[in-house]
Every structure is written in C-alpha cells, then in structure tokens.
Design a protein around this motif. Sequence first.
Motif, PDB file in Angstrom:
ATOM      1  N   LYS B  39       0.826  -1.216   0.000  1.00  0.00           N
ATOM      2  CA  LYS B  39       0.000   0.000   0.000  1.00  0.00           C
ATOM      3  C   LYS B  39       0.854   1.258   0.000  1.00  0.00           C
ATOM      4  O   LYS B  39       1.936   1.285   0.588  1.00  0.00           O
ATOM      5  CB  LYS B  39      -0.890   0.041   1.257  1.00  0.00           C
ATOM      6  CG  LYS B  39      -1.758  -1.189   1.470  1.00  0.00           C
ATOM      7  CD  LYS B  39      -2.744  -1.394   0.347  1.00  0.00           C
ATOM      8  CE  LYS B  39      -3.582  -2.653   0.570  1.00  0.00           C
ATOM      9  NZ  LYS B  39      -4.096  -3.177  -0.689  1.00  0.00           N
ATOM     10  N   GLU B  40       0.322   2.305  -0.624  1.00  0.00           N
ATOM     11  CA  GLU B  40       0.976   3.611  -0.512  1.00  0.00           C
ATOM     12  C   GLU B  40       0.166   4.469   0.442  1.00  0.00           C
ATOM     13  O   GLU B  40      -0.963   4.831   0.157  1.00  0.00           O
ATOM     14  CB  GLU B  40       1.071   4.320  -1.862  1.00  0.00           C
ATOM     15  CG  GLU B  40       1.657   5.726  -1.703  1.00  0.00           C
ATOM     16  CD  GLU B  40       2.397   6.234  -2.932  1.00  0.00           C
ATOM     17  OE1 GLU B  40       2.038   5.824  -4.045  1.00  0.00           O
ATOM     18  OE2 GLU B  40       3.329   7.036  -2.764  1.00  0.00           O
ATOM     19  N   CYS B  42       2.003   6.993   2.931  1.00  0.00           N
ATOM     20  CA  CYS B  42       2.663   8.301   3.061  1.00  0.00           C
ATOM     21  C   CYS B  42       3.488   8.638   1.831  1.00  0.00           C
ATOM     22  O   CYS B  42       3.623   9.796   1.464  1.00  0.00           O
ATOM     23  CB  CYS B  42       3.548   8.328   4.310  1.00  0.00           C
ATOM     24  SG  CYS B  42       4.977   7.231   4.193  1.00  0.00           S
ATOM     25  N   ASP B  46       7.832   6.983   5.883  1.00  0.00           N
ATOM     26  CA  ASP B  46       7.501   7.123   7.302  1.00  0.00           C
ATOM     27  C   ASP B  46       6.593   6.031   7.859  1.00  0.00           C
ATOM     28  O   ASP B  46       6.588   5.799   9.063  1.00  0.00           O
ATOM     29  CB  ASP B  46       6.818   8.479   7.546  1.00  0.00           C
ATOM     30  CG  ASP B  46       7.771   9.627   7.322  1.00  0.00           C
ATOM     31  OD1 ASP B  46       8.664   9.804   8.156  1.00  0.00           O
ATOM     32  OD2 ASP B  46       7.646  10.326   6.300  1.00  0.00           O
ATOM     33  N   SER B  49       3.860   0.984   5.055  1.00  0.00           N
ATOM     34  CA  SER B  49       2.790   0.160   4.468  1.00  0.00           C
ATOM     35  C   SER B  49       3.184  -0.378   3.093  1.00  0.00           C
ATOM     36  O   SER B  49       2.502  -1.241   2.545  1.00  0.00           O
ATOM     37  CB  SER B  49       1.474   0.932   4.388  1.00  0.00           C
ATOM     38  OG  SER B  49       1.532   1.907   3.387  1.00  0.00           O
ATOM     39  N   CYS B  50       4.278   0.121   2.528  1.00  0.00           N
ATOM     40  CA  CYS B  50       4.754  -0.323   1.213  1.00  0.00           C
ATOM     41  C   CYS B  50       5.932  -1.284   1.352  1.00  0.00           C
ATOM     42  O   CYS B  50       6.623  -1.544   0.371  1.00  0.00           O
ATOM     43  CB  CYS B  50       5.217   0.897   0.429  1.00  0.00           C
ATOM     44  SG  CYS B  50       6.603   1.694   1.270  1.00  0.00           S
ATOM     45  N   CYS B  62       8.240   2.562  -1.717  1.00  0.00           N
ATOM     46  CA  CYS B  62       7.922   3.925  -2.171  1.00  0.00           C
ATOM     47  C   CYS B  62       9.177   4.778  -2.263  1.00  0.00           C
ATOM     48  O   CYS B  62       9.177   5.821  -2.891  1.00  0.00           O
ATOM     49  CB  CYS B  62       6.900   4.598  -1.247  1.00  0.00           C
ATOM     50  SG  CYS B  62       7.559   5.124   0.356  1.00  0.00           S
TER      51      CYS B  62
HETATM   52  S1  FES Z   1       4.092   4.487   1.701  1.00  0.00           S
HETATM   53 FE1  FES Z   1       4.639   5.060   3.701  1.00  0.00          FE
HETATM   54  S2  FES Z   1       6.634   4.278   3.845  1.00  0.00           S
HETATM   55 FE2  FES Z   1       6.166   3.882   1.792  1.00  0.00          FE
END
Ligand code: FES
Lengths: 289, 159
Positions: B39-40, B42, B46, B49-50, B62
């Motif tokens: 997932k993206e 942020c 930070d 989720s990616c 990301c």
């Molecule tokens: S989307 Fe949050 S760290 Fe990559």
Amino acid sequence: MSDTQYLAASTIEEAVNAHSKANGSARFLAGGTDLLVQIKSGIRKPNLVIDVKKIVELNSIEEISENEFVVGASVSGVNLNRNKKFSKLWPGVLEAFRLIGSEQIQGRASLGGNICNGSPAGDSVPALIAAGCIALIAGPNGKREIPIEEFHIGPGKTVLDNGEMLVSLKFPKREINSSDTYLRMTPRTEMDIAVVGCGVNITFENNVCTAARVSLGAVAPTPLLVKEASKIMVGSDLNSEILDKVSKICMDLCDPIDDKRGTIDYRTKVAGVLFKRATLTTIDRIKGN
Amino acid sequence: MAKIQVSTKINNENVDYLCEPHDTMLDVLRNQLELTGSKESCGSGDCGSCSIILDGELVCSCLMLAAEAEGSKLETIEGMSEGGKLHALQQKFLEKAALQCGICTPGFLMASKALLDHNPSPTETEVRFWLAGNLCRCTGYDKIVKAVLEVAEDMKESA
Ligand code: FES
Ligand SMILES: Cc1cc2nc3c(=O)[nH]c(=O)nc-3n(C[C@H](O)[C@H](O)[C@H](O)COP(=O)(O)OP(=O)(O)OC[C@H]3O[C@@H](n4cnc5c(N)ncnc54)[C@H](O)[C@@H]3O)c2cc1C
Ligand code: FES
C-alpha cells in the motif's frame, strides 16, 4: 521528475563523467531516502539520477591494515552493522548511523547520503567528525581528501564541486583504550530529527586522556568540531571540573536555530549536557563497563 | 522518453517490466504488475505500508526507483502464502485480531517476516524496535507485537 533520466554507473569514472557533463543538473543516488523524498515533494528536479550503489569502491567495507577501516559511501546501515569488528571499534559511529530511521530506512540509507545531503542535523556527521574521518573524493580533476569537519559550508552546502562524488570514508587506525559515543536529543524518542547531537571520541589510558575529539550537530549551520575541547581534555583525568569547563565551551559555540522543536536556550543547554554524558559513556566503554 | 527495461525475480518468478525513470518500485508493483497488496500511505518512508523484501533486506518500495531493481530478488505480500496456505504470521494476525482496517497489515507482515528471517527468537523490545517503521492507526500495536512473539514461540517448539 517526469523528464529525469536514470543511470546505474558501474565505475567511479562513469559516474563522475556523467555528473560533470550534466552541468549541475545531475544528482547521485545512494539509498534515496533523502533524494527520493526531495524529488517527490518537488524540492529537487534533477535531469539525471546517477545510481552509485553498483560501484565497488562505494559499496565495500575494507580493513586496509589492522584496525584501520575504509567504509564505502553507499554502504547501508544494515550492512555496516553486520561487520562485527567495525562495530566493536567504532560503537559511536555505528550507533549514530543506526539512529537514522527505521529498519526499512536502514536497509538503504548510507553514510555518504547523510553527509552529502548536508543537513546540519544529520546524525552520523558529528560521530564521523569526532572519529577523525577523512572524506575520499573523486572528481573530473582526480582525487582529493578532506577531513569531514571541513566538508560542510552551510545548510545543504558541501565542498563538492560539479562532477565530484564522495567515494568513501577513511577512519584513523584505532588505538587501544579508545572508544566513542554519539548521543542525540529529540523531542520524540524515535523517528525524529535531532535538536542537538554530540559525538565524543577519546583515548584514555591509566586514567589519563591522551586523545580527544568532540563534535556537535544541529546547533549551528554546519556540524562543528569543538577544537578547544581537545586542548583541555588531553593530559587530564577528565574529572568533573574539566568536564564542566568543556561543557561551557560547547555551549558557547552553539549558534542554533529557534523553533518549536527546540528554543535557542534549550538547544544550547542540552549541548553541554550531552557532551558530559557522551564522555562518561565513552570512558565506561573503554573500561569495558 | 525511452522506457527502461528491468529484469527481476518477484516472489520466485522471473518478471520483466518496462518503467519510466521516475517510477517508484511501488508504482510498478501496484499499477503495472497488479500486485496491489503493498500500500501507498505516506509515500515518504515514514509509515512502512509499502514494505517489501529486496535481496533479503526490508525496504520501503515507495523510496526506491523501479529501475533500481534490475537483477534483484523481491518478495512482496502476494508471495507470503504458499499454495493457498497462509503463512504462520498471516494466520496468527487473524487469530489474534492484529488487524482492523488492514491498510498497514501487508507492511507489518513483510516487516515481521524479515525480522523472523534474521532473528527467529526476538525479545519484545526487539520486535517493537524492528516494527517502529510501520505505523498503524487502528490496533494500538499490542496485538501485532504479541502475534509476532507467539509465532516465534511456535516456531521454536516445532523446530
Ligand atoms: S508508503 Fe509510507 S513508507 Fe512507503
Ligand atoms: C523515515 C525517515 C527517517 C529518517 N531519519 C533520520 C534520522 O533520524 N537522522 C538523520 O540524520 N537522517 C534521517 N533521515 C534522512 C536520511 O535517511 C539520511 O540522511 C540517510 O543517511 C541518507 O542516505 P541515502 O543513502 O538514502 O542518501 P540519498 O537520498 O541517496 O542521497 C542524499 C543526498 O546525498 C547525495 N549523495 C548521495 N551519495 C553521494 C555520494 N557518494 N557523493 C556525492 N553525493 C552523494 C545525493 O545526491 C543526495 O543529494 C530519515 C529519512 C527518512 C525517510
Ligand atoms: S489496521 Fe488500520 S492502520 Fe493498522
């Protein structure tokens, strides 16, 4: 970044040539944990991104003679941490590097990127200055070496000319009875930017300090080497009077910014406190406590 | 502008793709390869989720260019279960209710897998430090940490 090009350089020469030809519109890419954030937010718009991670010299850790290390500029935190000998000799440098971001960031972030990004609060820089590291630089006109404390000339500004790259960091041969410590103060305990960072590196034999280097980060436009500190500490037993004296010198050198994360008074006071704590921790490390 | 051709191995399968120089690994996974488990949230390193595993290391997809993956081995959440059988971590997350909305979950699972690959019997403190780069707005973390510790314990018993 829609018209950016990408090049994975395999030699220093290839990277340097591509960078100098681009006339200031190229950026080197190590872990990308600063650069990609800056590109995404539009702060930087390079026409060419030159990936340096495949260049052997930038990605290796070498012990060139007993207890004397050269660390490539793009070696990640995870990889440096795996070198048990380096970790033992330079615990302060390693702890400074390991403070940078999460495990995910550690898998990519490099010392070279932390230094070249040029933030006054970059965590590894005071530890590297205290260590007495030399930056090995390559450029279109050949190689040069400069001490890390001379690398930064202002926030985000370094001595690197167009085409020049940081190749590696040369650590002095580690003497026995020596150790180092890096401490930082952040408003939150993790994942935050230092309001003060302090690196201390000393040699302490038979209760006498025979070498000392102290550095402060985030309290001035560039990280500082506290030159006066060495003069007072060397030859002493590092008693509390000496520490008070040096602590005062650290505070006098501070010229920090004033913001919601730390006022000038606060940052200045903390610099003095961190110097003392880092010195006491270093002495404990040398004594094996 | 010419696209870049990249050859990789993703979840043990050879995968070649064409990408723009500015595409992140996460862009290519989600938008081209239909691997939308990562997932993206942020987009700036930070939240975690990616998270994917790149040549054995946990990274944020990301904060990586797709072009950088040339010659690399990638593991994503889609490769975690084997032949329809959930990985022990996935099973435990379900049993322990270590997820609510689920947006952070693929990242936590990849990070937890990377932890146990490197350190099969972590302490609670080690788990908390390791997972500090993964943010969750729902669970309060406790159930996630307990699930990871229990899987480590189960692995020890079955070893
Ligand atoms: S989307 Fe949050 S760290 Fe990559
Ligand atoms: C979530 C998160 C948390 C972070 N936490 C911290 C923290 O606690 N403390 C901290 O100090 N930093 C922190 N950072 C910032 C960043 O991770 C560090 O500065 C890191 O060391 C940068 O290294 P990199 O290899 O990713 O650099 P990159 O992003 O690849 O490069 C940074 C800059 O240096 C230049 N550069 C890189 N290598 C070279 C070279 N060999 N020669 C010349 N120029 C070069 C690049 O062109 C770029 O301008 C954090 C970042 C994120 C995303
Ligand atoms: S379960 Fe919703 S963010 Fe973690």
